[in-house]
Motif scaffolding. Structure first.
Motif: not given
Length: 256
Positions: A130, A96-97, A87, A91, A70, A103
């Motif tokens: 992650r 995507r963050p 992440p 994510e 990410v 989020g």
């Protein structure tokens, strides 16, 4: 040592040798010497190049369990760079963050002070892959990823950094102090003002943190709107989002 510095040193040594030998200056060919220091490649760097390197990176063990790295997302000339820990599952699956529940709350927090990842923010994490079971990133993992973050900052040149949570704040400031003691105060990272606050996931767990987090966000807005900051006045808190003073915690409460 630069090439010019080495050239001057060699010319001095040649002159000393001539003086101690014949007493006359001898003729020599021009020196052509390269620098020891690496060349500055910032001018050829780009967010796209960094993202490609992040996706291909195998510098630490986190790459072994990731589905997607990410790199981060947002605009190329942000007012604020938001930096989180790493992440999570959502994510990791999307690349995507900050797209999970935390989020979504972060987006609402930013919107409450007229910030948005699509218009004036860039969002990233200290580590780009992650950690297993969402554990804290380890020091060697942070060390492997921080150069990517530093390159992003050099390109983005945000007016301010907002760190969300203990891990990114401690990593960037090089401190062991807890987030409760660090939040709400401006620090500096690479010459950029840095304001720590609580991670959105902490607000989802503890409603008592919503009020201090809101105060942090208002402080960030005041900084961005301060005279001489060159960011322009982009609105008072909630001025174009329909958020009244009586609803200052609404962006957080909607996620519970």
């Amino acid at each position: 040592m630069t090439g010019d510095e080495k050239k001057q040193l060699l010319q001095f040594l040649d002159l000393a040798s001539d003086f101690l030998g014949t007493g006359y200056r001898g003729e020599r060919e021009e020196y052509h010497i390269d620098d020891d220091r690496p060349r500055d490649v910032a001018g050829s760097d780009s967010l796209e190049a960094i993202a490609e390197e992040v996706r291909a990176c195998q510098a630490c063990k986190l790459c072994q369990g990731r589905h997607q790295a990410v790199p981060g997302e947002g605009v190329s000339q942000p007012l604020v760079m938001v930096i989180g820990e790493g992440p999570g599952a959502d994510e990791d699956s999307t690349g995507r963050p900050f797209v999970g529940r935390a989020g979504q709350l972060l987006d609402k927090m930013l919107a409450a002070i007229n910030l948005d990842r699509n218009t004036n923010c860039f969002i990233a994490n200290v580590v780009k892959c992650r950690p297993p079971n969402n554990r804290d990133p380890e020091q060697d993992e942070i060390a492997a990823c921080v150069p990517f973050l530093q390159r992003q900052l050099a390109l983005l040149k945000p007016r301010a950094i907002l760190t969300v949570g203990r891990v990114p704040t401690q990593a960037l400031l090089g401190t062991a102090e807890g987030i409760s003691r660090l939040r709400g105060r401006f620090f500096e990272y690479q010459g950029i003002p840095l304001l720590p606050t609580y991670h959105p996931s902490a607000l989802l767990r503890d409603e008592g943190l919503k009020r201090p987090a809101w105060e942090d966000l208002k402080q960030l807005r005041a900084f961005l709107n301060s005279p001489g900051n060159n960011s322009g006045n982009i609105g008072e808190v909630g001025s174009d989002r329909g958020t009244s003073s009586a609803e200052i915690t609404k962006p957080f409460e909607e996620q519970n």
